[in-house]
Design a protein around this motif. Structure first.
Motif, PDB file in Angstrom:
ATOM      1  N   LYS A 101      29.868  -3.271  79.300  1.00 20.88           N
ATOM      2  CA  LYS A 101      28.282  -2.807  80.271  1.00 20.88           C
ATOM      3  C   LYS A 101      26.799  -3.461  79.862  1.00 20.88           C
ATOM      4  CE  LYS A 101      30.813   1.240  81.994  1.00 20.88           C
ATOM      5  NZ  LYS A 101      30.019   2.310  82.328  1.00 20.88           N
ATOM      6  N   LEU A 102      27.452  -3.157  77.798  1.00 20.72           N
ATOM      7  CA  LEU A 102      26.593  -3.922  77.449  1.00 20.72           C
ATOM      8  C   LEU A 102      25.893  -5.742  77.775  1.00 20.72           C
ATOM      9  CD1 LEU A 102      25.208  -1.882  74.598  1.00 20.72           C
ATOM     10  CD2 LEU A 102      24.083  -1.732  77.061  1.00 20.72           C
ATOM     11  N   ARG A 103      25.206  -6.518  78.578  1.00 17.33           N
ATOM     12  CA  ARG A 103      25.253  -8.323  78.347  1.00 17.33           C
ATOM     13  C   ARG A 103      23.790  -8.139  77.679  1.00 17.33           C
ATOM     14  NH1 ARG A 103      29.876 -10.759  80.103  1.00 17.33           N
ATOM     15  NH2 ARG A 103      31.598  -9.495  81.193  1.00 17.33           N
ATOM     16  N   ALA A 104      24.212  -9.433  77.308  1.00 21.55           N
ATOM     17  CA  ALA A 104      22.531 -10.305  77.323  1.00 21.55           C
ATOM     18  C   ALA A 104      21.696 -10.623  78.740  1.00 21.55           C
ATOM     19  CB  ALA A 104      22.941 -11.500  76.023  1.00 21.55           C
ATOM     20  N   VAL A 105      20.311 -10.577  78.477  1.00 20.36           N
ATOM     21  CA  VAL A 105      20.056 -10.871  80.017  1.00 20.36           C
ATOM     22  C   VAL A 105      20.455 -12.659  79.403  1.00 20.36           C
ATOM     23  CG1 VAL A 105      17.735 -11.114  81.264  1.00 20.36           C
ATOM     24  CG2 VAL A 105      17.299  -9.606  80.076  1.00 20.36           C
ATOM     25  N   CYS A 106      19.918 -13.501  78.702  1.00 21.17           N
ATOM     26  CA  CYS A 106      19.730 -15.390  79.095  1.00 21.17           C
ATOM     27  C   CYS A 106      20.330 -15.271  77.751  1.00 21.17           C
ATOM     28  CB  CYS A 106      18.953 -15.549  79.619  1.00 21.17           C
ATOM     29  SG  CYS A 106      17.317 -15.422  78.554  1.00 21.17           S
ATOM     30  N   ILE A 107      20.404 -16.492  77.332  1.00 21.25           N
ATOM     31  CA  ILE A 107      21.071 -16.460  76.110  1.00 21.25           C
ATOM     32  C   ILE A 107      20.023 -17.258  75.093  1.00 21.25           C
ATOM     33  CG2 ILE A 107      20.709 -19.516  76.339  1.00 21.25           C
ATOM     34  CD1 ILE A 107      22.923 -19.643  74.954  1.00 21.25           C
ATOM     35  N   PHE A 108      18.441 -17.253  75.755  1.00 18.80           N
ATOM     36  CA  PHE A 108      17.689 -17.422  74.623  1.00 18.80           C
ATOM     37  C   PHE A 108      17.245 -15.559  74.171  1.00 18.80           C
ATOM     38  CE2 PHE A 108      16.214 -20.858  78.337  1.00 18.80           C
ATOM     39  CZ  PHE A 108      16.860 -22.173  76.600  1.00 18.80           C
ATOM     40  N   CYS A 109      17.420 -14.271  74.757  1.00 14.39           N
ATOM     41  CA  CYS A 109      16.765 -13.757  74.733  1.00 14.39           C
ATOM     42  C   CYS A 109      17.832 -13.514  73.241  1.00 14.39           C
ATOM     43  CB  CYS A 109      17.623 -12.654  75.791  1.00 14.39           C
ATOM     44  SG  CYS A 109      16.213 -12.622  76.771  1.00 14.39           S
ATOM     45  N   SER A 110      19.044 -13.815  73.597  1.00 14.46           N
ATOM     46  CA  SER A 110      20.173 -13.353  72.314  1.00 14.46           C
ATOM     47  C   SER A 110      19.998 -14.948  71.312  1.00 14.46           C
ATOM     48  CB  SER A 110      21.684 -14.435  72.841  1.00 14.46           C
ATOM     49  OG  SER A 110      22.477 -14.611  71.385  1.00 14.46           O
ATOM     50  N   VAL A 111      19.712 -15.417  71.339  1.00 17.20           N
ATOM     51  CA  VAL A 111      19.000 -16.746  69.962  1.00 17.20           C
ATOM     52  C   VAL A 111      17.512 -16.077  69.585  1.00 17.20           C
ATOM     53  CG1 VAL A 111      18.000 -18.665  69.671  1.00 17.20           C
ATOM     54  CG2 VAL A 111      19.054 -18.420  71.352  1.00 17.20           C
ATOM     55  N   PHE A 112      16.440 -14.624  70.278  1.00 20.20           N
ATOM     56  CA  PHE A 112      15.353 -13.952  69.933  1.00 20.20           C
ATOM     57  C   PHE A 112      16.542 -13.262  68.979  1.00 20.20           C
ATOM     58  CE2 PHE A 112      13.214 -16.139  73.218  1.00 20.20           C
ATOM     59  CZ  PHE A 112      11.897 -17.641  72.311  1.00 20.20           C
ATOM     60  N   GLN A 113      17.570 -12.482  69.861  1.00 17.64           N
ATOM     61  CA  GLN A 113      18.148 -11.479  68.949  1.00 17.64           C
ATOM     62  C   GLN A 113      18.630 -11.950  67.833  1.00 17.64           C
ATOM     63  OE1 GLN A 113      21.533  -9.849  70.742  1.00 17.64           O
ATOM     64  NE2 GLN A 113      21.714  -8.519  69.961  1.00 17.64           N
ATOM     65  N   HIS A 114      19.149 -12.797  67.210  1.00 18.52           N
ATOM     66  CA  HIS A 114      19.473 -13.817  65.943  1.00 18.52           C
ATOM     67  C   HIS A 114      18.156 -13.253  64.772  1.00 18.52           C
ATOM     68  CE1 HIS A 114      23.536 -12.959  67.377  1.00 18.52           C
ATOM     69  NE2 HIS A 114      23.471 -13.276  68.306  1.00 18.52           N
TER      70      HIS A 114
ATOM     71  N   SER B 140      31.285 -32.468  70.501  1.00 15.48           N
ATOM     72  CA  SER B 140      30.802 -31.176  69.742  1.00 15.48           C
ATOM     73  C   SER B 140      29.671 -30.120  70.827  1.00 15.48           C
ATOM     74  CB  SER B 140      30.010 -31.794  68.601  1.00 15.48           C
ATOM     75  OG  SER B 140      29.399 -30.635  67.541  1.00 15.48           O
ATOM     76  N   MET B 141      29.285 -30.530  71.668  1.00 11.20           N
ATOM     77  CA  MET B 141      28.314 -29.955  72.428  1.00 11.20           C
ATOM     78  C   MET B 141      29.850 -28.716  73.542  1.00 11.20           C
ATOM     79  SD  MET B 141      25.455 -31.507  73.915  1.00 11.20           S
ATOM     80  CE  MET B 141      25.150 -31.498  75.292  1.00 11.20           C
ATOM     81  N   ILE B 142      30.673 -29.847  73.663  1.00  5.83           N
ATOM     82  CA  ILE B 142      31.467 -28.744  74.269  1.00  5.83           C
ATOM     83  C   ILE B 142      32.222 -27.985  73.449  1.00  5.83           C
ATOM     84  CG2 ILE B 142      33.551 -28.678  75.664  1.00  5.83           C
ATOM     85  CD1 ILE B 142      32.703 -31.707  77.395  1.00  5.83           C
ATOM     86  N   LEU B 143      32.500 -27.963  72.057  1.00  3.89           N
ATOM     87  CA  LEU B 143      33.391 -27.316  71.750  1.00  3.89           C
ATOM     88  C   LEU B 143      32.550 -26.246  71.375  1.00  3.89           C
ATOM     89  CD1 LEU B 143      35.769 -29.286  69.327  1.00  3.89           C
ATOM     90  CD2 LEU B 143      36.399 -28.050  71.526  1.00  3.89           C
TER      91      LEU B 143
ATOM     92  N   VAL C  33      29.715 -20.344  71.449  1.00  7.07           N
ATOM     93  CA  VAL C  33      29.363 -19.574  72.544  1.00  7.07           C
ATOM     94  C   VAL C  33      30.171 -18.576  72.966  1.00  7.07           C
ATOM     95  CG1 VAL C  33      27.159 -18.994  73.306  1.00  7.07           C
ATOM     96  CG2 VAL C  33      27.750 -20.871  71.262  1.00  7.07           C
ATOM     97  N   HIS C  34      30.072 -19.073  74.139  1.00  9.23           N
ATOM     98  CA  HIS C  34      30.849 -18.098  75.097  1.00  9.23           C
ATOM     99  C   HIS C  34      32.178 -17.363  74.867  1.00  9.23           C
ATOM    100  CE1 HIS C  34      28.001 -19.339  78.518  1.00  9.23           C
ATOM    101  NE2 HIS C  34      28.283 -20.302  77.803  1.00  9.23           N
TER     102      HIS C  34
ATOM    103  N   THR D 228      32.391 -15.725  71.680  1.00  9.39           N
ATOM    104  CA  THR D 228      31.985 -14.839  70.938  1.00  9.39           C
ATOM    105  C   THR D 228      30.709 -13.557  71.369  1.00  9.39           C
ATOM    106  OG1 THR D 228      29.951 -15.752  70.100  1.00  9.39           O
ATOM    107  CG2 THR D 228      32.570 -15.595  68.693  1.00  9.39           C
ATOM    108  N   GLN D 229      30.453 -13.688  73.168  1.00  8.80           N
ATOM    109  CA  GLN D 229      30.127 -13.140  73.477  1.00  8.80           C
ATOM    110  C   GLN D 229      30.447 -11.624  74.301  1.00  8.80           C
ATOM    111  OE1 GLN D 229      26.146 -13.376  74.393  1.00  8.80           O
ATOM    112  NE2 GLN D 229      25.914 -15.505  73.173  1.00  8.80           N
ATOM    113  N   PRO D 230      30.253 -10.504  73.824  1.00  4.35           N
ATOM    114  CA  PRO D 230      30.152  -9.508  74.315  1.00  4.35           C
ATOM    115  C   PRO D 230      30.799  -9.204  75.594  1.00  4.35           C
ATOM    116  CG  PRO D 230      28.373  -9.233  73.746  1.00  4.35           C
ATOM    117  CD  PRO D 230      28.780 -10.531  73.441  1.00  4.35           C
ATOM    118  N   VAL D 231      32.034  -8.586  75.368  1.00  2.00           N
ATOM    119  CA  VAL D 231      32.680  -8.109  77.506  1.00  2.00           C
ATOM    120  C   VAL D 231      32.317  -7.253  76.994  1.00  2.00           C
ATOM    121  CG1 VAL D 231      34.099  -8.386  78.574  1.00  2.00           C
ATOM    122  CG2 VAL D 231      33.720 -10.002  77.319  1.00  2.00           C
TER     123      VAL D 231
END
Length: 167
Positions: A142-155, A126-129, A134-135, A137-140
């Motif tokens: 010129k704009l990228r999140a600095v890290c996954i934690f920033c994405s968590v805090f953003q949401h 389930s973790m692998i799926l 998660v990867h 749905t990441q935007p592709v």
């Protein structure tokens, strides 16, 4: 009443895995609870972990079936599921290994620890799926999140945007 239920999650791979994890963890809890054991701390932890994560799975599936992820779009539910599966794997695998060591050859306790290890395996799948989803749905661009934690805090916050322009 059927209009507010979204059964698509239960028919997906993740939903089937969650139901299988729930059934296996409840069997493991029943095995430990139905016997007398020598090590209270080891099996008390194991009971707490299996029952606690079972309640977590029931709550997550309940919220998903009633469509909360569609209504609360400020939370990235894929990351929530990834974090829940990761924490569940850590606690259930630890409890299962301790339960296997302290079983003293009692067949029902060995069976409970094997059920816990099987649930740990399902949590890894389930973790692998979740990680792959998660990867995807990441935007592709010129704009990228600095890290996954920033994405968590953003949401979680919904207002803060930690993104850096890469040239």
């Amino acid at each position: 009443m059927m209009g507010i239920l979204s059964l698509d999650y239960l028919l997906s791979k993740q939903g089937i895995l969650k139901i299988a994890q729930l059934v296996i963890l409840l069997v493991a809890f029943a095995c430990v609870r139905s016997t007398w054991y020598n090590s209270f701390y080891a099996y008390g932890f194991y009971e707490g972990v299996t029952l606690g994560y079972s309640v977590t799975i029931i709550l997550y599936v309940f919220l998903t079936v009633f469509g909360l992820p569609k209504r609360a779009s400020f939370v990235n539910w894929l990351i929530v599921e990834l974090v829940l599966d990761t924490l569940g794997f850590i606690f259930i695998s630890t409890g299962s290994i301790v339960a296997a060591v302290k079983s003293y050859g009692v067949p029902i306790l060995v069976g409970a620890s094997v059920c816990g290890l099987l649930a740990s395996y399902l949590l890894v799948v389930s973790m692998i799926l979740s990680f792959v989803a998660v990867h995807r749905t990441q935007p592709v661009g010129k704009l990228r999140a600095v890290c996954i934690f920033c994405s968590v805090f953003q949401h979680i916050k919904g207002l803060v945007h930690f993104q850096i322009k890469f040239s």
